[in-house]
Design a protein around this motif. Structure first.
Motif, mmCIF file in Angstrom:
data_model
loop_
_atom_site.group_PDB
_atom_site.id
_atom_site.type_symbol
_atom_site.label_atom_id
_atom_site.label_comp_id
_atom_site.label_asym_id
_atom_site.label_seq_id
_atom_site.Cartn_x
_atom_site.Cartn_y
_atom_site.Cartn_z
ATOM 1 N N THR A 42 38.516 11.388 14.339
ATOM 2 C CA THR A 42 37.932 10.177 13.785
ATOM 3 C C THR A 42 37.069 9.476 14.813
ATOM 4 O O THR A 42 35.959 9.032 14.519
ATOM 5 N N GLU A 43 37.593 9.398 16.050
ATOM 6 C CA GLU A 43 36.850 8.708 17.101
ATOM 7 C C GLU A 43 35.518 9.395 17.363
ATOM 8 O O GLU A 43 34.474 8.733 17.476
ATOM 9 N N ALA A 44 35.538 10.725 17.416
ATOM 10 C CA ALA A 44 34.298 11.448 17.685
ATOM 11 C C ALA A 44 33.310 11.269 16.538
ATOM 12 O O ALA A 44 32.113 11.054 16.760
ATOM 13 N N ALA A 45 33.819 11.345 15.295
ATOM 14 C CA ALA A 45 32.896 11.281 14.152
ATOM 15 C C ALA A 45 32.408 9.858 13.919
ATOM 16 O O ALA A 45 31.207 9.620 13.773
ATOM 17 N N VAL A 46 33.341 8.896 13.908
ATOM 18 C CA VAL A 46 32.950 7.518 13.592
ATOM 19 C C VAL A 46 32.329 6.840 14.801
ATOM 20 O O VAL A 46 31.203 6.342 14.758
ATOM 21 N N GLY A 47 33.071 6.864 15.931
ATOM 22 C CA GLY A 47 32.616 6.105 17.086
ATOM 23 C C GLY A 47 31.347 6.666 17.683
ATOM 24 O O GLY A 47 30.383 5.934 17.926
ATOM 25 N N ALA A 48 31.352 7.989 17.922
ATOM 26 C CA ALA A 48 30.203 8.563 18.605
ATOM 27 C C ALA A 48 29.080 8.911 17.634
ATOM 28 O O ALA A 48 27.909 8.857 17.993
ATOM 29 N N GLY A 49 29.427 9.269 16.395
ATOM 30 C CA GLY A 49 28.379 9.721 15.484
ATOM 31 C C GLY A 49 27.774 8.608 14.673
ATOM 32 O O GLY A 49 26.690 8.101 14.976
ATOM 33 N N VAL A 50 28.514 8.184 13.645
ATOM 34 C CA VAL A 50 27.910 7.303 12.653
ATOM 35 C C VAL A 50 27.624 5.918 13.218
ATOM 36 O O VAL A 50 26.551 5.358 12.975
ATOM 37 N N SER A 51 28.563 5.387 14.021
ATOM 38 C CA SER A 51 28.324 4.012 14.474
ATOM 39 C C SER A 51 27.146 3.952 15.431
ATOM 40 O O SER A 51 26.411 2.955 15.465
ATOM 41 N N THR A 52 26.922 5.030 16.214
ATOM 42 C CA THR A 52 25.735 5.050 17.064
ATOM 43 C C THR A 52 24.469 4.972 16.224
ATOM 44 O O THR A 52 23.550 4.195 16.522
ATOM 45 N N VAL A 53 24.446 5.774 15.162
ATOM 46 C CA VAL A 53 23.261 5.773 14.308
ATOM 47 C C VAL A 53 23.067 4.414 13.653
ATOM 48 O O VAL A 53 21.947 3.875 13.607
#
Lengths: 171, 138
Positions: A42-53
């Motif tokens: 979750t951290e990798a997908a949400v924190g690093a992926g979507v929230s960055t975008v």
């Protein structure tokens, strides 16, 4: 640690967002070390992926540089140092990491280990707890995501609708 | 990024696998790590990458905005509706044992339904936010 310091010091918001993504990936690897694969994912997908975008998209709407503070803010620094010291002090009361005979490992967890396969036919304990034993909590989480999304959508759209149509009140 | 050949071809190759991985994470959550939240974010990520590379209009042709905004509440409704089925059949709220003949299978089914609701809400919220931000900027 170095990454967070860099985030605090940096004034260029683009760099801050990229560093926040780096921080999320580091946290994801910490979670992997703790064997919490679900959380790491979750951290990798949400924190690093979507929230960055999403943050970059928000940056698109504002300026890319933070205004420099006129003077060093002493009280916020003191407050955050105090809270941090209190939290570190509080960790001395926690049981040592990975120890087996703590209360949390002795009451509910054995029940889940023994009964979740029997009760729900689901091998992944995390999924069984999240969606079945603690289903009401997860419903709350989904509602939070829903509410937050609707709120942001209303904020972003309301202004535009008010600008394009002159009747105003509908926004 | 309209004319960047490598990005366009690479993303075109990647997106099917991203969606497939999202489905795997969603449906294999019974036995491996994952679930609705993670799968939803990966799905949204696939759509957002497509929108970033091919432009927002192309993305909205594939995933229309109305559909996304419909799916945001639909996910919550699926979750809550699964819970309400329990009340309807005289059990507690979110009691999945009414969904099938024997309780373990029924609860497995309940978890599946609920995770689908989570997937829909999370992924469509992310995509809707991205659409809203990027349209505001133009």
């Amino acid at each position: 640690m170095i990454v967070t310091l860099a985030i605090v010091r940096m004034r260029n918001l683009f760099g801050v967002i990229v560093l926040a993504g780096v921080y999320s990936f580091l946290m994801a690897s910490v979670m992997m070390v703790y064997d919490a694969v679900d959380v790491a994912m979750t951290e990798a997908a949400v924190g690093a992926g979507v929230s960055t975008v999403l943050l970059l998209a928000a940056l698109h709407l504002t300026k890319a540089r933070e205004y420099p503070q006129p003077r060093p803010a002493a009280i916020p620094v003191l407050v955050s140092l105090g809270v941090g010291a209190a939290l570190v002090w509080a960790t001395y009361d926690l049981p040592a990491f990975g120890i087996a005979d703590t209360p949390i490992n002795n009451h509910v967890v054995p029940y889940y280990f023994e009964n979740s396969m029997k009760d729900t036919n689901v091998g992944n304990l995390v999924a069984a707890i999240l969606a079945d034993y603690r289903g009401f909590d997860t419903l709350g989480e989904v509602t939070v995501v829903f509410t937050a999304g609707i709120g942001v959508l209303l904020l972003l759209k309301g202004r535009r609708a008010g600008k394009s149509s002159s009747d105003g009140g509908s926004a | 990024m309209k004319f960047d050949l490598i990005l366009r071809v690479g993303v075109k190759l990647m997106i099917p696998f991203m969606l497939l991985f999202a489905l795997y994470v969603q449906l294999h959550a019974d036995y491996g790590p994952g679930g609705g939240f993670q799968a939803g974010v990966i799905t949204a990520g696939a759509v957002i990458v497509y929108a970033l590379i091919f432009g927002i209009e192309e993305a909205q042709r594939v995933v229309p905005k109305r559909l996304v905004e419909l799916l945001v509440p639909l996910g919550v409704l699926i979750y809550a509706g699964t819970g309400l089925l329990g009340i309807l059949f005289g059990k507690n709220f979110l009691d999945y044992s009414v969904l099938g003949a024997n309780p373990p299978l029924a609860r497995e089914r309940g978890i599946l339904f609920v995770e689908i609701g989570v997937l829909l809400t999370v992924s469509s919220t992310m995509v809707a936010l991205f659409y809203a931000f990027s349209e505001r900027g133009r």
